[in-house]
Write a protein that holds these residues in place. Structure first.
Motif, PDB file in Angstrom:
ATOM      1  N   UNK A 235       0.818  -1.220   0.000  1.00 39.70           N
ATOM      2  CA  UNK A 235       0.000   0.000   0.000  1.00 39.70           C
ATOM      3  C   UNK A 235       0.853   1.272   0.000  1.00 39.70           C
ATOM      4  N   UNK A 236       2.171   1.109  -0.192  1.00 40.49           N
ATOM      5  CA  UNK A 236       3.119   2.239  -0.224  1.00 40.49           C
ATOM      6  C   UNK A 236       3.103   3.029   1.098  1.00 40.49           C
ATOM      7  N   UNK A 237       2.909   2.306   2.183  1.00 44.81           N
ATOM      8  CA  UNK A 237       2.991   2.906   3.521  1.00 44.81           C
ATOM      9  C   UNK A 237       4.310   2.467   4.141  1.00 44.81           C
ATOM     10  N   UNK A 238       5.128   3.445   4.506  1.00 48.34           N
ATOM     11  CA  UNK A 238       6.445   3.120   5.068  1.00 48.34           C
ATOM     12  C   UNK A 238       6.302   2.792   6.557  1.00 48.34           C
ATOM     13  N   UNK A 239       7.120   1.836   7.016  1.00 51.96           N
ATOM     14  CA  UNK A 239       6.948   1.317   8.378  1.00 51.96           C
ATOM     15  C   UNK A 239       8.224   1.487   9.192  1.00 51.96           C
ATOM     16  N   UNK A 240       8.033   2.051  10.397  1.00 56.05           N
ATOM     17  CA  UNK A 240       9.091   2.101  11.404  1.00 56.05           C
ATOM     18  C   UNK A 240       8.765   1.063  12.472  1.00 56.05           C
ATOM     19  N   UNK A 260      11.285   0.028   6.987  1.00 59.60           N
ATOM     20  CA  UNK A 260      12.018   1.192   6.472  1.00 59.60           C
ATOM     21  C   UNK A 260      12.947   1.805   7.519  1.00 59.60           C
ATOM     22  N   UNK A 261      12.540   1.741   8.773  1.00 54.18           N
ATOM     23  CA  UNK A 261      13.348   2.267   9.884  1.00 54.18           C
ATOM     24  C   UNK A 261      13.179   1.331  11.071  1.00 54.18           C
ATOM     25  N   UNK A 262      14.264   1.100  11.811  1.00 53.05           N
ATOM     26  CA  UNK A 262      14.189   0.355  13.074  1.00 53.05           C
ATOM     27  C   UNK A 262      14.887   1.185  14.141  1.00 53.05           C
ATOM     28  N   UNK A 285      18.235   2.423   9.150  1.00 53.36           N
ATOM     29  CA  UNK A 285      17.307   2.631   8.041  1.00 53.36           C
ATOM     30  C   UNK A 285      17.934   2.132   6.744  1.00 53.36           C
ATOM     31  N   UNK A 286      17.313   2.494   5.623  1.00 49.79           N
ATOM     32  CA  UNK A 286      17.811   2.108   4.302  1.00 49.79           C
ATOM     33  C   UNK A 286      18.824   3.132   3.809  1.00 49.79           C
ATOM     34  N   UNK A 287      19.773   2.673   3.023  1.00 51.43           N
ATOM     35  CA  UNK A 287      20.804   3.591   2.536  1.00 51.43           C
ATOM     36  C   UNK A 287      20.206   4.717   1.695  1.00 51.43           C
TER      37      UNK A 287
END
Length: 949
Positions: A235-240, A260-262, A285-287
């Motif tokens: 759903x193109x929702x980014x998740x932490x 996407x983030x921890x 996170x991602x590079x």
């Protein structure tokens, strides 16, 4: 002479030295110097009203007696804080070692390679356990890290055309309560709408740009984050994901599921609870998001010889460079605690961490089964260390409290128990006895811990971690002790020489102030323990609040902000709440002088304000006419003026009262940045100059050590009208009657570190504090005078005096081909850390000696600077092969068979005689900053790479 007086030990120059320094400056007395430095209309007429000073011995007895008022119950509260075992080798060699705790932020990489390696280990550990591509070198606490994750996802959403303008953010109802409070604090000013709900029933609507989950949840239940993240990605929702770092040893890394983030805290890796901090948070996170990543990133680069070197990477993200457009505030790290946590990982290694995690999980399972045998219902279906019991909570609480046991009681029908590294079999049996007594049954005695696995298969860890040699080598105390020492020897700290950083106040961190940090009854109190168990802490914290309120001339103080940057944000949020209470919701204009700290614009934007910059005069002062014009132009919407005093240029502006009056006349409040409070204490104060709120850097003025760039404490002190809005906490009541939501996770921020400042003020007293300020001003003006003729001071007060710091102009040396950076690197060869480089004016050095430096040390520094000026005079623009451009010079260079330079080895390594007595060798040559940014590597080399090599 009273040799018991702490002031005598803290203040550097002896009385005879002071007289010689005054003679050099050209004044008859210290009082004359102060008169010529500080405008008369802001001088305090009466001294500080503080208790008589204690000697070091008296203070240690006092703080020991207070520690007895803290009741260190067996604690199973959880909520992100757990009892831990700090290995003694780490306690003795890092926490209690001034070689580690007095170091500065590693901006000068060549003399900070040890700390940088420890932080690279930290990043590697975090990357491995989270399964992400990049990590920073720590943040303040888990809750602020989660708020930073939300801000990052909000910022990067604009890159997705389908998400541009979307502002809804889903928050799991199982998030830690303190984290939810902080998310609320951060979301509102920047226009994020929080939607709190159950992740199992969440509908993945296009109206959301992001989400945050707790892993495991606050009640111990482990969510199927794999399924949630998969649907969110679709759903193109980014998740932490806010993750428990010890549980990640047994739980699959969120990065493996597409997070996407921890974020989280490394407190469980051997760091004492300390009633809430300091602890090092992590952020991975991602590079692709590396330029949006908050905090510091330690990267691998090469030096001038092409050898491997470490440095802080991507510094152009920082607030001092990008100001209001910054994506990173460098003042939000906990370096000392990150170093300790990384060494915990190094010492235990992957097998040791697995042993600890398995032990915790097995004991939790053993307890759960025993309670079920007693007839209790445990409702968590998948858990790591926390179980949820359905029962009459009030009955359990009464018995547990009588038995000196702290559990968590979220409601009247639930008891939550979080098991930790320190829990022994006898503790399990003791817990069982509490529940047996409540059930009026005979207790069950456990003689052995069962092996169990109560973690859902979908989230059990499959991926390996910590395969790098550093995590598989130093497992005996001898080996780790030597490894820590090898790193320490690469770092220049305050135990070697003066660190004269302008705006950073690297003063003595006295041993008597530091000792109590290791004491059990200060370190082992949970921040959410019942208040009556923390009476010792309350005496200290209330005492420190009262001390700071008196020193600043205000009405009240909040200790909650756990860094100077958080203090700035807190002060602005309190002002915002004040305006809103008067229905002035539209007041959002923040005036900031061009000379202000770079953190100021970044904090104003974070608080949802619009920055309007005001001009400075040629003398470096605030242009009062321009300020008045802009204040009147924006009077209907004026919220705040952010002003640093004395100014960032090291000058007491005589118009300060006129400036604050202009703001008040136009409906605004005045925020004073307390970075330069070391030039005010006992002589003037923010309340006296007309400010309404100030933040203080306890890690500067009030002697908390910098610790390599954190810990820090940034309390705010406020005038009467702002008291009702001081920040609160969702679990422990703090703040004013109309408190804003939380600024940090713990109710009193980094409470353990507050012991240091409390002791500093207790031992100096009113007279000692005032004398310290005077000597700080004396030392600065002495340097100014000694360097006259070699270096021009850029700004001075109306009578030609500096405040506690000064800016020397290095721009004319460009004619000789010499940049300010060359001077900074050459100072390393003389055994000194450079002063602040190119801030607040490019091409300058800002020098602040502090009151705890002796005349002898200051003379060595001045001799070094004068000697460097002579070297500059010999340099030519056409020839880069000179002693400054090649600096710093390493031991390998000096001892090499070949010598290709037009100056002698002695000139390179021993330019003045004093250097021979205590030579500090930079461990690498000048680092290549550009290469490190182009080729970002922020973790250790994996073991396979060694095999290939």
């Amino acid at each position: 002479m009273n040799t018991n007086a702490f002031a005598l030990r803290h203040i550097g120059p002896r009385e005879d030295d002071q007289n010689l320094m005054l003679k050099t400056i050209g004044v008859d007395s210290l009082d004359q110097l102060i008169y010529e430095t500080i405008p008369d209309d802001i001088r305090l007429k009466n001294g500080l009203n503080l208790e008589d000073p204690m000697t070091e011995h008296e203070y240690l007895l006092h703080i020991h007696e207070l520690s007895k008022k803290n009741k260190a119950y067996k604690t199973y509260i959880g909520l992100g804080y757990h009892p831990t075992i700090l290995p003694a080798v780490i306690q003795r060699n890092i926490l209690e070692n001034p070689g580690w705790y007095t170091a500065y932020t590693p901006y000068q990489a060549e003399i900070a390679q040890g700390r940088l390696e420890a932080l690279l280990n930290f990043q590697t550990m975090v990357i491995d356990l989270t399964g992400m591509e990049i990590a920073n070198a720590s943040l303040l606490d888990e809750s602020t890290a989660a708020a930073e994750a939300m801000s990052l996802l909000f910022a990067v959403r604009e890159r997705d055309q389908k998400k541009a303008g979307i502002n809804k953010f889903f928050v799991s109802e199982n998030i830690l309560p303190q984290t939810l409070s902080l998310l609320q604090t951060r979301a509102n000013p920047i226009g994020i709408e929080l939607v709190i709900g159950n992740e199992d029933t969440f509908e993945f609507s296009s109206e959301f740009f992001g989400a945050v989950l707790q892993y495991p949840g606050k009640d111990g239940q482990i969510t199927d984050i794999k399924s949630f993240i998969g649907q969110a990605n679709a759903a193109r929702i980014k998740v932490a994901v806010a993750a428990d770092i010890l549980s990640l040893v047994k739980l699959e890394a969120p990065g493996k599921f597409g997070a996407d983030v921890v974020v989280g805290t490394t407190q469980r890796f051997g760091i004492p609870m300390g009633y809430g901090g300091p602890h090092a948070a992590f952020f991975a996170t991602k590079e692709a998001y590396k330029r949006d990543l908050p905090g510091r990133i330690i990267g691998v680069t090469k030096d001038a010889n092409g050898n491997r070197a470490l440095r802080m990477a991507l510094q152009t993200r920082e607030q001092h460079i990008k100001r209001d457009k910054a994506t990173s505030n460098i003042c939000t790290a906990q370096v000392l605690l990150a170093v300790m946590a990384s060494m915990y990982g190094v010492y235990h290694g992957p097998q040791g961490l697995k042993f600890i995690a398995n032990k915790v999980h097995n004991k939790t399972s053993t307890l759960a089964h025993a309670l079920e045998k007693l007839g209790y219902k445990q409702i968590n279906t998948s858990y790591f260390d926390t179980i949820q019991i359905k029962t009459k909570a009030k009955k359990i609480k009464k018995i547990a409290t009588e038995k000196k046991v702290n559990l968590l009681y979220p409601d009247s029908k639930t008891v939550i128990i979080s098991i930790n590294e320190t829990t022994a079999i006898r503790d399990i049996n003791y817990l069982i006895s509490v529940f047996a007594e409540a059930a009026k049954k005979e207790t069950i005695t456990i003689s052995s811990i069962e092996k169990a696995n109560n973690i859902s298969k979908t989230v059990q860890r499959q991926s390996e971690f910590l395969k790098e040699p550093v995590f598989n080598t130093y497992h005996s105390e001898t080996e780790l002790m030597r490894y820590i020492k090898s790193l320490e020897r690469k770092d220049l700290a305050l135990n070697h020489s003066m660190i004269s950083l302008g705006s950073c106040t690297m003063k003595l961190n006295a041993a008597a102030e530091m000792l109590p940090l290791s004491w059990f009854k200060w370190g082992n109190i949970h921040p959410f323990a019942p208040l009556k168990q923390a009476k010792g802490y309350f005496t200290v914290l209330k005492g420190l609040e009262d001390q700071l309120t008196e020193i600043t001339g205000f009405a009240a103080t909040s200790l909650q902000p756990n860094s100077g940057a958080q203090g700035e944000f807190a002060g602005l949020m309190v002002i915002k709440a004040y305006h809103e209470s008067r229905n002035d919701h539209h007041r959002n204009i923040c005036l900031i002088p061009s000379s202000a700290h770079g953190t100021n614009p970044a904090s104003a934007v974070m608080a949802g304000m619009k920055v309007v910059v005001t001009k400075s005069t040629a003398e470096g002062n605030i242009d009062v006419d321009d300020l008045r014009e802009k204040a009147e132009l924006h009077k209907d919407n004026l919220s705040t003026l952010m002003v640093t005093y004395p100014s960032t240029h090291g000058v007491y502006e005589s118009a300060i009262k006129q400036i604050t009056k202009i703001i008040h006349d136009n409906g605004g409040q005045v925020y004073m940045d307390g970075a330069n409070m070391n030039a005010q204490v006992g002589l003037t104060n923010p309340g006296n100059i007309g400010a309404d709120v100030c933040h203080l850097n306890l890690h500067k003025t009030f002697a908390i050590p910098h610790g390599g760039g954190g810990p820090g404490v940034g309390p705010i002190c406020v005038a009467k009208q702002l008291v009702p809005f001081l920040p609160g906490n969702p679990i422990i009541k703090t703040g004013g009657k109309d408190a804003i939501t939380a600024i940090s996770g713990a109710p009193f921020g980094s409470a353990l570190a507050c012991l240091i400042s409390y002791g500093y003020i207790k031992m100096l007293g009113a007279e000692g504090l005032t004398e310290s300020t005077k000597i700080a001003i004396l030392n600065a003006n002495y340097i100014k005078q000694r360097l006259q003729g070699s270096f021009d001071t850029l700004y001075s007060g109306e009578r030609g005096r500096a405040a506690h710091e000064m800016i020397v102009d290095c721009r004319p040396f460009k004619a000789n081909g010499i940049e300010v950076t060359d001077i900074a690197k050459r100072l390393m060869d003389y055994g000194f850390h450079a002063p602040t480089v190119s801030f607040p004016v490019a091409g300058t050095l800002m020098i602040e000696p502090t009151e705890s430096e002796s005349k002898a040390e200051i003379d060595r520094f001045c001799d070094a600077m004068i000697s460097i000026k002579k070297e500059i005079d010999k340099a030519t623009k056409d020839d880069n092969n000179n002693v400054l451009k090649n600096a710093p010079h390493t031991l390998n260079m000096i001892t090499a068979d070949e010598w290709y330079f037009p100056y002698t080895r002695e000139e390179a390594a021993f330019p003045l005689n004093y250097v021979r007595d205590n030579k500090f060798w930079p461990s690498v040559r000048r680092v290549d900053d550009a290469y490190g940014d182009r080729n970002l590597i922020c973790s250790c080399i994996p073991i396979e790479a060694y095999a290939e090599a």
